[in-house]
Design a protein around this motif. Structure first.
Motif, short mmCIF file in Angstrom:
data_model
loop_
_atom_site.label_atom_id
_atom_site.label_comp_id
_atom_site.label_asym_id
_atom_site.label_seq_id
_atom_site.Cartn_x
_atom_site.Cartn_y
_atom_site.Cartn_z
N TRP A 319 77.64 51.12 126.51
CA TRP A 319 78.47 51.06 127.77
C TRP A 319 77.43 50.50 128.99
O TRP A 319 76.34 50.46 128.79
CB TRP A 319 79.00 52.25 128.46
N HIS A 320 77.93 49.69 130.01
CA HIS A 320 77.29 49.09 130.93
C HIS A 320 77.87 49.96 132.35
O HIS A 320 78.80 50.08 132.57
CB HIS A 320 77.50 47.53 130.81
N ASN A 321 76.76 49.88 133.28
CA ASN A 321 77.22 50.22 134.59
C ASN A 321 76.37 49.14 135.37
O ASN A 321 75.15 49.47 135.88
CB ASN A 321 76.79 51.51 135.04
N GLY A 322 76.92 48.08 135.99
CA GLY A 322 76.13 47.09 136.75
C GLY A 322 75.26 46.51 135.94
O GLY A 322 75.43 45.79 134.90
N ARG A 323 73.67 46.46 136.22
CA ARG A 323 72.65 45.86 135.44
C ARG A 323 72.34 46.87 134.29
O ARG A 323 71.16 46.63 133.88
CB ARG A 323 71.61 45.49 136.34
N LEU A 324 72.91 48.15 134.19
CA LEU A 324 71.90 49.00 133.02
C LEU A 324 73.05 49.08 131.84
O LEU A 324 74.32 49.27 132.07
CB LEU A 324 72.14 50.39 133.82
N GLU A 325 72.63 48.86 130.74
CA GLU A 325 73.24 48.99 129.47
C GLU A 325 72.72 50.16 128.89
O GLU A 325 71.20 50.31 128.72
CB GLU A 325 73.07 47.59 128.65
N THR A 326 73.42 50.85 128.35
CA THR A 326 73.11 51.96 127.73
C THR A 326 73.73 52.26 126.20
O THR A 326 74.99 52.23 126.12
CB THR A 326 73.36 53.41 128.39
N THR A 327 73.07 52.68 124.97
CA THR A 327 73.55 53.06 123.97
C THR A 327 73.09 54.33 123.62
O THR A 327 71.94 54.91 123.78
CB THR A 327 73.12 52.20 122.95
N ALA A 328 73.96 55.38 123.29
CA ALA A 328 73.76 56.81 123.03
C ALA A 328 74.42 57.14 121.68
O ALA A 328 75.83 56.55 121.39
CB ALA A 328 74.13 57.61 124.05
N GLY A 329 74.12 58.10 120.84
CA GLY A 329 74.92 58.40 119.88
C GLY A 329 73.91 59.54 119.28
O GLY A 329 72.98 60.03 119.51
N LEU A 330 74.48 59.79 117.50
CA LEU A 330 73.74 60.70 116.70
C LEU A 330 73.66 60.14 115.35
O LEU A 330 74.67 59.24 115.02
CB LEU A 330 74.38 62.11 116.84
N ASP A 331 72.94 60.58 114.63
CA ASP A 331 72.93 60.30 113.36
C ASP A 331 72.50 61.55 112.37
O ASP A 331 71.99 62.32 112.91
CB ASP A 331 71.92 58.95 112.90
N HIS A 332 72.90 61.32 111.09
CA HIS A 332 72.45 62.46 110.03
C HIS A 332 72.15 62.03 108.85
O HIS A 332 72.75 60.63 108.26
CB HIS A 332 73.65 63.51 109.98
N ARG A 333 71.09 62.39 108.06
CA ARG A 333 70.63 62.05 106.88
C ARG A 333 70.45 63.25 105.89
O ARG A 333 69.80 64.16 106.46
CB ARG A 333 69.53 61.10 106.72
N ALA A 334 71.03 63.26 104.45
CA ALA A 334 70.51 64.35 103.88
C ALA A 334 70.35 63.72 102.50
O ALA A 334 70.83 62.80 102.01
CB ALA A 334 71.88 65.42 103.72
N SER A 335 69.20 64.52 101.62
CA SER A 335 68.97 64.03 100.35
C SER A 335 68.90 65.31 99.42
O SER A 335 68.55 66.26 99.62
CB SER A 335 67.73 62.95 100.46
N ARG A 336 68.87 64.84 97.99
CA ARG A 336 68.67 65.81 97.27
C ARG A 336 67.99 65.18 95.96
O ARG A 336 68.47 64.19 95.51
CB ARG A 336 70.13 66.26 96.55
N HIS A 337 66.82 65.69 95.53
CA HIS A 337 66.12 65.12 94.53
C HIS A 337 65.87 65.91 93.18
O HIS A 337 65.98 67.20 93.27
CB HIS A 337 64.68 64.96 94.90
N GLN A 338 66.32 65.23 92.19
CA GLN A 338 66.35 66.06 90.75
C GLN A 338 65.44 65.49 89.77
O GLN A 338 65.20 64.22 89.92
CB GLN A 338 67.76 66.34 90.37
N ARG A 339 65.04 66.11 88.82
CA ARG A 339 64.32 65.50 87.95
C ARG A 339 64.44 66.31 86.32
O ARG A 339 64.95 67.14 86.10
CB ARG A 339 62.65 65.49 88.25
N ARG A 340 63.91 65.35 85.34
CA ARG A 340 63.94 66.13 83.97
C ARG A 340 63.10 65.17 83.35
O ARG A 340 62.70 63.85 83.56
CB ARG A 340 65.26 66.02 83.27
N SER A 341 62.61 65.73 82.36
CA SER A 341 61.36 64.78 81.23
C SER A 341 61.48 65.31 79.85
O SER A 341 61.54 66.57 79.71
CB SER A 341 59.88 64.67 81.86
N ALA A 342 60.77 64.37 79.01
CA ALA A 342 60.62 65.26 77.73
C ALA A 342 59.74 64.16 76.93
O ALA A 342 59.59 62.96 77.30
CB ALA A 342 61.82 65.21 76.76
N SER A 343 59.13 64.61 75.77
CA SER A 343 58.31 63.75 74.84
C SER A 343 59.44 63.29 73.60
O SER A 343 60.17 64.10 73.44
CB SER A 343 57.19 64.31 74.11
#
Length: 675
Positions: A319-343
């Motif tokens: 949004w803007h208010n005269g000569r001032l522009e502002t951005t505000a917000g939120l973000d979220h990240r989530a991760s899950r790591h998995q693995r397996r191995s064999a000969s």
């Protein structure tokens, strides 16, 4: 200059904004990118480049001064910005986070990105924004696809065909159709290459075969609104001269949903929101693309299968208010790591998955641009992140696994970040300058918490002992835009407290044991560029990039720092025919800390300098069809990059690390078309 763009607010692309936001290059073949505003570089990743990039995003970033690549063969090098690596570079694709899965970053995030299927590449250097996620002490990289708005029913198509030495062949297609109320878009590519040869004619294992396909379906109830659903997939294989295994699978599945609305009545300018889902399934083995070395560390067929699922979203209002522009917000990240191995060949398919790590980050941010006057501007932002990492490993890694002392433990950190920057446009000369200071705190990423065998002295492992990084950095620069001369320069200086450093201990190609620990470090450097319009249709140009780092307590060099690099270019373009030449010069690098580095590589010792000369030419049949061709490394020089994984003994390289040589003379031709 459009002042509103300084804060890099995300706004929907409509017919009105598309013309302003799209960057039109006046050169048929791109050899370098100048800043479009204070700390920001913007380019079109679909344009032909010299030298011809590999199929991954890291090679495309090398046209931006300050970027280099940690090399391990033909493709999927790891990007380095101003000597900084990993999650110090915040990478986004359509404002969603992409994360690789390999504990040694064989499949870094850029290996899943086909740059030419995106419309715009934006780089913000330094901790000079808080809008796009946590960390980002080195900078932010955004690959973006624009909204293909249709003011009347129609079809658009564009693409390219690339052919080159050693079986290189790429195909790209971007097809969209729609009307004022909606659209459908398909972006797809395929890239293939055989092993390349260095300047001495010696083969370097480096072949790859990749493909990607992404579809988007959008609803545009009016010219200022869009709701879009997207889905994508891809896969690849890649040989690595610098690793004990190759990548036989790079399976990617992506989904996204985004909503954008602008042109509200009143003070609100725009509302943007998106959610994303990215899942990667990566297989490393020593038998699909090579034969197991009976005298090596892995004499029998072996495979490791890893997966990383990342989800999240972001919402922001401007949004803007005269000569001032502002951005505000939120973000979220989530991760899950998995693995397996064999000969055994494909034996891993019979082994169940084990989830070994989870991570989450939730952040809130606000960033403002105060137009003090038409020529004076003040920007600033604040961000707070709540980060979590959970250790789900039951045992330690190694030949003799032991119970993991941090099994089931969750680490939580609160991480503040912020910046303030002043910009001025001078009235007397066509020049602007800026100076800003930024601070960011970065949670150690997966590779710093879970990949090392050991943590700091006194800690049971890296997960328990490695502290978050704290970076405070001053950035300053200027840009002169004259009638015949366009020149710019940017410098930085910073202190990194608790910099995460890797020590390679013991024997073996890359060291049998790695330890992660914290040190304080000082960094500084800069980039500069100039372009001189010598005469009608003729231009001369050059860029310079330098990065320096030192461990504060010992005075030793910070490892994995690229050498001083310069590029000199000459180009002729009469809007029909073009021709050009590029000389790339890298100095020797003797400021090294042998045996220290990051999760991918370590300093292998001093490296010699080199110079590589390339030429190109092009022809515009019309506005819709363009042909470009070039010869990279015209004189077939044998050389290697300082940032280098070192050749693997399974391919005949000596047991002591030897840098992998770069491609010799390479011929290529590219046809770009649009409808």
């Amino acid at each position: 200059m459009q002042h509103a763009a300084h804060t890099a607010h995300a706004t929907p692309v409509t017919p009105a904004t598309q013309a302003a936001d799209t960057v039109t290059m006046d050169r048929l073949i791109v050899i370098g990118v100048a800043p479009s505003m204070a700390t920001t570089f913007v380019t079109d990743p679909r344009l032909p480049r010299q030298p011809v990039p590999a199929s991954d995003g890291a090679d495309y970033l090398k046209t931006v001064p300050g970027f280099s690549t940690l090399r391990s063969g033909g493709t999927n090098g790891d990007p380095v910005l101003r000597g900084m690596f990993g999650s110090r570079i915040n990478l986004l694709t359509n404002d969603g986070a992409m994360i690789g899965a390999c504990p040694s970053r064989m499949d870094n995030a850029l290996s899943y990105i086909a740059p030419e299927t995106y419309d715009r590449l934006t780089v913000i250097k330094g901790p000079q924004t808080v809008l796009w996620g946590p960390g980002a002490s080195a900078g932010t990289v955004r690959f973006e696809r624009e909204i293909p708005y249709f003011d009347q029913p129609g079809v658009r198509a564009s693409g390219s065909l690339l052919g080159g030495s050693r079986g290189r062949n790429d195909q790209v297609l971007d097809l969209s159709a729609g009307n004022p109320t909606g659209y459908a878009r398909l972006s797809a590519n395929r890239s293939e290459s055989d092993d390349y040869h260095d300047g001495d004619g010696k083969a370097v294992p480096s072949a790859w075969d990749k493909w990607n396909a992404d579809a988007a379906f959008g609803w545009t109830p009016d010219a200022d609104s869009v709701l879009e659903f997207s889905a994508g997939t891809g896969d690849a294989q890649a040989r690595y001269a610098g690793r004990g295994m190759d990548g036989s699978k790079f399976d990617r599945t992506s989904y996204g949903l985004r909503y954008e609305k602008r042109a509200f009545d009143g003070a609100i300018d725009s509302l943007v929101a998106n959610v994303f889902y990215n899942d990667v399934d990566h297989v490393m083995d020593n038998y699909t693309l090579r034969t197991p070395d009976p005298s090596g560390a892995m004499p029998m067929p072996m495979a490791s299968n890893v997966g990383q699922r990342s989800t999240g979203g972001r919402a922001a209002i401007t949004w803007h208010n005269g000569r001032l522009e502002t951005t505000a917000g939120l973000d979220h990240r989530a991760s899950r790591h998995q693995r397996r191995s064999a000969s055994g060949r494909d034996a891993y398919l019979q082994v169940p998955w084990t989830v070994d790590a989870r991570a989450r980050n939730t952040g809130v941010f606000t960033e403002s641009h105060w137009h003090i006057s038409d020529v004076h501007h003040l920007m600033g932002g604040l961000r707070f992140d709540r980060a979590e990492a959970e250790d789900l490993r039951a045992t330690t890694s190694g030949m003799m696994p032991m119970p993991n002392p941090t099994a089931g433990v969750t680490r939580r950190e609160t991480l503040p970040s912020g910046f303030v920057r002043y910009e001025q446009e001078l009235a007397e000369v066509p020049m602007n300058w800026y100076a800003g200071i930024g601070h960011t705190r970065r949670m150690p990423d997966y590779w710093e918490l879970f990949s090392p065998n050991r943590g700091p002295d006194g800690a049971p492992n890296a997960f328990a002992g490695v502290r978050p990084e704290r970076t405070t950095q001053l950035d300053a620069g200027l840009h002169y835009r004259g009638r015949r001369v366009d020149a710019w320069a940017s410098v930085y200086a910073g202190r990194m407290q608790d910099y995460i450093l890797f020590d390679y201990l013991g024997g073996g190609m890359m060291g049998s044991t790695t330890r992660a620990r914290n040190v304080d470090a000082d960094i500084r450097g800069g980039e500069a560029g100039v372009e001189w319009k010598l005469a009608d249709h003729w231009k001369l140009g050059g860029t310079l990039a330098y990065a320096w780092g030192e461990v504060s307590s010992t005075g030793t060099a910070l490892p994995q720092m690229p050498p001083l690099e310069a590029k000199f270019s000459a180009a002729y373009d009469n809007r029909r025919w073009s021709m050009g030449a590029l000389l790339r010069v890298a100095s020797s690098q003797d400021r090294v800390s042998t045996g220290q580095g990051n999760v991918v590589g370590r300093d292998l010792g001093p490296s010699p300098g080199f110079a590589v000369f390339s030429v190109n030419g092009g022809y515009r049949f019309n506005d819709r069809v363009q042909l470009a061709a070039g010869v990279d490394n015209l004189f077939d020089r044998t050389y290697s990059e300082h940032l280098n994984l070192g050749g693997n003994s399974a391919f005949g390289y000596p047991s002591m690390p030897v840098r992998i040589h770069e491609p010799g003379r390479t011929l290529w031709m590219k046809l770009n078309f649009k409808y």
